[in-house]
Design an enzyme around this catalytic site. Sequence first.
Site, mmCIF file in Angstrom:
data_model
loop_
_atom_site.group_PDB
_atom_site.id
_atom_site.type_symbol
_atom_site.label_atom_id
_atom_site.label_comp_id
_atom_site.label_asym_id
_atom_site.label_seq_id
_atom_site.Cartn_x
_atom_site.Cartn_y
_atom_site.Cartn_z
ATOM 1 N N TYR A 136 -0.707 78.428 -2.756
ATOM 2 C CA TYR A 136 -1.860 77.843 -3.668
ATOM 3 C C TYR A 136 -3.129 78.306 -3.491
ATOM 4 O O TYR A 136 -3.760 78.615 -4.420
ATOM 5 C CB TYR A 136 -1.691 76.216 -3.695
ATOM 6 C CG TYR A 136 -2.756 75.783 -4.428
ATOM 7 C CD1 TYR A 136 -2.854 75.693 -6.023
ATOM 8 C CD2 TYR A 136 -3.954 75.348 -3.752
ATOM 9 C CE1 TYR A 136 -3.942 75.199 -6.549
ATOM 10 C CE2 TYR A 136 -5.068 74.745 -4.726
ATOM 11 C CZ TYR A 136 -5.002 74.660 -5.878
ATOM 12 O OH TYR A 136 -6.016 74.258 -6.708
ATOM 13 N N ASN A 139 -14.348 77.606 8.814
ATOM 14 C CA ASN A 139 -13.514 77.300 7.895
ATOM 15 C C ASN A 139 -12.279 76.751 8.819
ATOM 16 O O ASN A 139 -11.986 77.331 9.772
ATOM 17 C CB ASN A 139 -13.022 78.386 7.028
ATOM 18 C CG ASN A 139 -11.799 78.335 6.133
ATOM 19 O OD1 ASN A 139 -11.160 79.200 5.912
ATOM 20 N ND2 ASN A 139 -11.467 76.833 5.763
ATOM 21 N N GLY A 140 -11.745 75.490 8.551
ATOM 22 C CA GLY A 140 -10.644 75.148 9.484
ATOM 23 C C GLY A 140 -11.020 73.555 9.408
ATOM 24 O O GLY A 140 -11.773 72.912 9.098
ATOM 25 N N GLY A 171 -13.905 76.353 -2.237
ATOM 26 C CA GLY A 171 -14.769 75.212 -1.903
ATOM 27 C C GLY A 171 -16.168 75.214 -3.018
ATOM 28 O O GLY A 171 -16.574 76.060 -3.164
ATOM 29 N N CYS A 225 -12.543 76.040 2.802
ATOM 30 C CA CYS A 225 -13.907 76.105 2.865
ATOM 31 C C CYS A 225 -13.948 77.742 2.844
ATOM 32 O O CYS A 225 -12.923 78.225 3.116
ATOM 33 C CB CYS A 225 -14.745 76.019 4.330
ATOM 34 S SG CYS A 225 -14.824 74.216 4.410
#
Lengths: 502, 502, 502, 502
Positions: free
Chosen positions: C241, C102-103, C28, C2
């Site tokens: 990545y 986020n996580g 996302g 995210c």
Amino acid sequence: MCGIIGISNHRNAAQLAYTGLFALQHRGQEAAGLVTVHQGKLKIHVGMGLVSQVFKPDAFQHLPGRSAIGHVRYATTGESSVKNAQPLLFTQSRGSLAIAHNGNLTNAQELKQKLEKRGAMFQSSTDSEVIVHLIARNTRPLEDAIIESLRQVEGAYSLLFLSSQKMIAVRDPHGFRPLVLGRLNGSYVVASETCALDLIKSKFVREIEPGEMVIIEGGYLKSLKPFAEIPKAHCIFEYVYFARPDSKLFGTNVHQVRRELGRELAREMIPPPGGSVRTINSQAPLGASLGGGMKGIKADLVVPVPDSGVPAALGFSQESGIMFEMGFIRSHYTGRTFIQPLQSLRDMGVELKLSALKEVLQGKRIILVDDSIVRGTTSRKIIRMLRRIKVKEIHMAISSPPIVSPCYYGIDTPQESELIAANHSIDKIRHYLGVDSLHYLSLKGLLRAASAGREMGFCTACFTREYPTRVSPVLKEPGSFMTDDPKGEIKAIFSKKVAATF
Amino acid sequence: MCGIIGISNHRNAAQLAYTGLFALQHRGQEAAGLVTVHQGKLKIHVGMGLVSQVFKPDAFQHLPGRSAIGHVRYATTGESSVKNAQPLLFTQSRGSLAIAHNGNLTNAQELKQKLEKRGAMFQSSTDSEVIVHLIARNTRPLEDAIIESLRQVEGAYSLLFLSSQKMIAVRDPHGFRPLVLGRLNGSYVVASETCALDLIKSKFVREIEPGEMVIIEGGYLKSLKPFAEIPKAHCIFEYVYFARPDSKLFGTNVHQVRRELGRELAREMIPPPGGSVRTINSQAPLGASLGGGMKGIKADLVVPVPDSGVPAALGFSQESGIMFEMGFIRSHYTGRTFIQPLQSLRDMGVELKLSALKEVLQGKRIILVDDSIVRGTTSRKIIRMLRRIKVKEIHMAISSPPIVSPCYYGIDTPQESELIAANHSIDKIRHYLGVDSLHYLSLKGLLRAASAGREMGFCTACFTREYPTRVSPVLKEPGSFMTDDPKGEIKAIFSKKVAATF
Amino acid sequence: MCGIIGISNHRNAAQLAYTGLFALQHRGQEAAGLVTVHQGKLKIHVGMGLVSQVFKPDAFQHLPGRSAIGHVRYATTGESSVKNAQPLLFTQSRGSLAIAHNGNLTNAQELKQKLEKRGAMFQSSTDSEVIVHLIARNTRPLEDAIIESLRQVEGAYSLLFLSSQKMIAVRDPHGFRPLVLGRLNGSYVVASETCALDLIKSKFVREIEPGEMVIIEGGYLKSLKPFAEIPKAHCIFEYVYFARPDSKLFGTNVHQVRRELGRELAREMIPPPGGSVRTINSQAPLGASLGGGMKGIKADLVVPVPDSGVPAALGFSQESGIMFEMGFIRSHYTGRTFIQPLQSLRDMGVELKLSALKEVLQGKRIILVDDSIVRGTTSRKIIRMLRRIKVKEIHMAISSPPIVSPCYYGIDTPQESELIAANHSIDKIRHYLGVDSLHYLSLKGLLRAASAGREMGFCTACFTREYPTRVSPVLKEPGSFMTDDPKGEIKAIFSKKVAATF
Amino acid sequence: MCGIIGISNHRNAAQLAYTGLFALQHRGQEAAGLVTVHQGKLKIHVGMGLVSQVFKPDAFQHLPGRSAIGHVRYATTGESSVKNAQPLLFTQSRGSLAIAHNGNLTNAQELKQKLEKRGAMFQSSTDSEVIVHLIARNTRPLEDAIIESLRQVEGAYSLLFLSSQKMIAVRDPHGFRPLVLGRLNGSYVVASETCALDLIKSKFVREIEPGEMVIIEGGYLKSLKPFAEIPKAHCIFEYVYFARPDSKLFGTNVHQVRRELGRELAREMIPPPGGSVRTINSQAPLGASLGGGMKGIKADLVVPVPDSGVPAALGFSQESGIMFEMGFIRSHYTGRTFIQPLQSLRDMGVELKLSALKEVLQGKRIILVDDSIVRGTTSRKIIRMLRRIKVKEIHMAISSPPIVSPCYYGIDTPQESELIAANHSIDKIRHYLGVDSLHYLSLKGLLRAASAGREMGFCTACFTREYPTRVSPVLKEPGSFMTDDPKGEIKAIFSKKVAATF
């Protein structure tokens, strides 16, 4: 089945034409469109669906100009495709030209073949385009080219043309379809029915006469009568079913004619004291006829099939003294645009639209009034609904004669093979419908009510098979006209669903 | 204003519930939804708009299962947002639970504040969610938790719950809103009105009684009466306007009650030979009253405002002997979902929907019948329309008493300040509307027609200001309930336009 | 996966946050949303799809206010539904609160069960909602409630809260996910990556530190460190990545780290003169390994798999001296939102996105560089494509070690059973892919390049199975977390297609 | 700029043609369409937008048949409207005919006027329709009619016709646009570029030759050369920018030509030891020229503008030995169909698409490579971006000569007044762009790289003003061709937004 409107010389031409189309929506729900002229250029907006679906708030900023013509369409010829939505707009060497057409030409196919042999390419599958190709190939000035072109076509046409200079209205010499002229301060309005004039608060001036051509330019109106005079043939089915009840048509209010049809039917069905049931007899070669016997009918209620049967039922009740009752509730949530997702409900059909009032009708003997029977399938479902709630007796009374042949002049009746009265005796129909007795108004009664004492020429071909014009054999073939036109195939993408998002 | 339906133990549960919602569409057009239970899991599909807009053909493949509950909503509390569309679906420690609610709680705000102080977070801005939070915090088995929770709430509720195991129907002890039980072979159906039972061809069994709780599980039905008995308070406005005419409500058919209201009104308005105008007098503390004088009214036609005025006008005509006439044409092309792009037409409003039949009404003295007057703005436009076409005299006859106070039990009436009869004398209203005389049915007349000789308990608060329950002061504040709920703001994206594409 | 952004105290808060989300789109693509605060009220707009699909021009008029938080989501927990789109917005007794996360929490399931037992009802199926329920039940002031709540959760979280008063940013003590602080004149910006700061032309100030809580209110910033200090565990896969190449992450530019990974890989693969292939040997306990033999590899070209392999391939080419070549064309017309209508083309998959340059690659010996191999299916298709055009030799070089276990901290890796390197030897993978040799970077090499000489704490669990936190067994079950949540079922209607029209 | 494809005699004709269009998407993103022939009837599906937007899964059930032609369009003449989307489909007296056209006719306007004087009406505003009108008026068999019609037109055309019987491919005698023939088992494929053949796994057979007409019918292929032989004029800009890098064009792979252009440019820019900068001098009447001086340029990196500059930059790096670096990140989330809701972001433009890698480029001296400069506005924004991150020196290297005049053969270059190099000296351009030096490849260098040692005839008009055909003065007028066509106005409703929902 189409409706047209034109506004000349008004600063809100598109908005007024749009409002007028709204009043003409009953004449066509498949497509709608407007063309305006602004600074010598023609602007177009057309789409599939209801007027309210085709025109979204931002449509009008693309439709400036002081003149506009508009159209609502229910397909009579050609397939269902936005390519066929009118007004049609063309570029010719003499400039751009838009056309809006109500009616149907009976020699379009022959003319089309001739034109194609001479290199013409058609962009729609409507008969209306034939007229424009004829005009395009005529090198004379526009008005003359229109006259010479229309002299070649046969059939029904109430037409509006819009060029960068003028608006032109023409009605065919038979006067099949209505066309009226109105005034709104300094502007002229031309429309299919007076209800459109009313909604935009313009004044009814007069009908455009059969065979008349009216040219409106720069605030002036010029009238021509360029065609040979022939007997009139006003579509009597406009009175029976098609026109809006609040319109004044061929000189009389439609609702009043329909109520009179009901009165006439009551008089035919119910013998005057000491008299006999008049025109109701099954020997009549066409029209009024009775399945079962009439004598001794005693009814508790006159019940219309809503909404089309209401005026005749009112007249029937008033004439007969039998109590009028609204025996059905009509749902306002099942429009044309609604595609039922469940097969089970598609089968229901009319049950979703109408519900019968059990407590009101149970055990009663009713006169069920409707304006006409086409295939008989819907009537049958309604009658079954009534049987389920134990209505005691159902006497069906139709305020027009049996429909025995198709219309080639712009009403979307099915082919003869699908018309129940073209193929079955009144008695068979009565059995099919499941009613205790079945009564049609006689042709004589229809004409008496429609004429209202005047000398009138009507087209009654759907009831009599007597067509006022030559009828090309090709019209009688299933599928008719231009269905092999590949452009019709474009419909796949311009489906209703798409147009609904315009 | 909402409608609910539940189907238990049928292999086409979702399809039947959908069909039933179709018949309940008049109870709510803003949102619709279904929850089914399949293999122990609850499936939901909700959206903004009409039932036919929310459910597209592929919706049903996501709604398998043998039980379903459905809801149509017209917002009474909470804002217009898909978050508020019902059924609401929740996960609790005892599993998933769906709820569909018709009615309105009068102590929701207090309960909500208490719950929030204890850490509850609300996901909708509906009063219905309060019930579910109470249940979630109750550790007893589901049925007991529901009972204990409902004992804390006040107001109107006809409720359907669906869990992975059972369907539960509850009606509040006053019985404000209707709720009926039906049978379809081996399945049970619960619905707001009998018209939904009819459309899916299920049999009417009986009403769910006020204060009754019905648990349906595994094809068996269990009935409980867990609440203290209190006087009934059936909403009389369901009879006057809200319910569908073909429904059987509180024991009687709605259309017949409405026709009787018209008869009653005629009797009140027209003095019997040698008698005097009965209840029509302005001294009456509430309700029936007359602007202008009644004596000597001679009328040519009884004309209903379609469609709501039709049954009462029929009764009025039958009782008075004055001829019934459909003086207006109602357009079928102006639905709720239609957003008029032109300001000029938005101003028209009712003119787009109704057109008066000039030729029929011009020069006539008419009794114009409608069911009620709320703000008076629409009536006024209709009357202006009639004046334009030169109706000679207009006597307005309303088949219910003046509305003087808002409903807190689920009918979406505006606040008191907007109710014309709460703030103006009958004579002032008559002037505002521009009619020659104005007549309301008396409360006594209303109750007589509604009771039909039975002993009935009605809520008549909108006509009398006498509320059957405590009314929290917060309800009387403009905006009411939860409008400061930020989640309501989500409506911006889930606008009607979006939902139409669901 | 995210991305989050917050803007405090700027008159175009929503527009800036939107622009920032645009730069975070790679984090996302499934859903996007914004919440602003205006006059003490929180406004929300969320939808499924790309940022550019969710926000149409008129969205911003519903998002006034000087503070905003935004979120782009790719589902890690919970199903794909607009109910799970963030920011989530809740009403609590202390007012409204929005959260963007986020996580991924590793003890969410346990906490959720506890909360439900105490009557909590969840409205999404995200782990993020657990945090808000904990806060709702904490009666202390907001900041304290947040701290006490976060002390109960385990796992990865970079969080933004927005209340009517303040914006609060928190990063978990391990510092799994990035979170940076920027300045734009008088405004503060918090974002997942610096590329978002760059696009809105704000200045990078510093990272929010692991375990830090930053409160921004009225133009002032307050920093707290309320959690016990623990070893850092920055996600090294962000470098490999996930993060955008132009971002500065954990102190270094991502593109440069990736280029260095390529250089490192070249050094490992190609023996220095007189030396031996260094870390490329299958005895290495994890990671770097060689299928086939390395010695004697002679390659003509270094070819990246676009776009993810480009930086490493550049580094590899620079270090090795082997010519870099773009051997694939990447189509720009195949986005995520594109649903291929033809099965035949769905099977093609990567062929629609990438085409190999036959004339360039035919007959060549190439080093094919990519960043990682997850399931191996895409790599295999690419290699087949190369075989079809007769590439002579393919030596696959992966700029990270073999992925052997799933991420529970917010990267959407599949379960262990689907990870090719968790279940197969390097040699088996080489056979499956069909390459001549296969080389992974060693963990040591990865850490050397990522650390760039600094003392850094990384989470390398996906390469080593060494998780920095306790991992609840429930996380390892297929389907994980909350998939039995019935609310997840709502996804049926909020499909991507719908959201595209928002 | 358009792409065409035809499939003859394959049971999945539409699906293959669709797949091929996918590979040709770079040649036109404004509209797409397919026509198939099934049981003697032509079926059409066209719409605005990308191939993936126009064709939804259900499109193919309306496109049965064993032959298909397809088209992707970027408007060169005519306005942006679905009326202009190709293939165009017409009914003529000899049956239906569909046409797909890549190229642009230079005498369309004259022919159109002549045709309109003879009564022709045009339905699109494309030059392609002129061809069909000529054919419609020719009474000879179809093949002869096509030949005689094409003898009257001038300009560029790679054409596909589809009738109920046959598929016909024609390429103009100059061979401006490419057209290739492929084989897929028993089927023939014709396409604009070989990349379309590759994607559907068909074999490249040969180019359709300039002036060749290929008739495919019943599995057989017939080749005619009905036009007088004239010098070839292959569009050299297809090599420079337009064609896809993986295509084989005019006998050579495009990527390789582009890489060679970069090598050539490097050779021109960098003097060989002891030599002088070769063709880079400002005295050259056209083309290659240098702003600033070349001698002594020392650069750290060769950086392409992605993606168009990548192959030339690779060649430049290889030839010069200066290190290649991807200095920009290209976002994959900003497609053509994305309409930015915020003015502020519309102003950003290229910044949303490209971001420069600060850490990589800062302080560096770079050779910035792009394929061409048209208006210069985008290049300028890119260079400003580089200046903001403190790139030390920027030397811009363009792998083609200055564009000084518009293309009338199908490439959508703007009018001369908007071409920066048509109106400004190289030095002025250098100042405008803000670069330290500016270098264009010389025409000689371009031709050398493009010819690759072969004897080739190229059209280089955009670089030299030497047009291979007569150029009608009307073409040079702003707005050109048929913009006064009122049918163009239909675009208002068929806007991109609408088409996106097709």
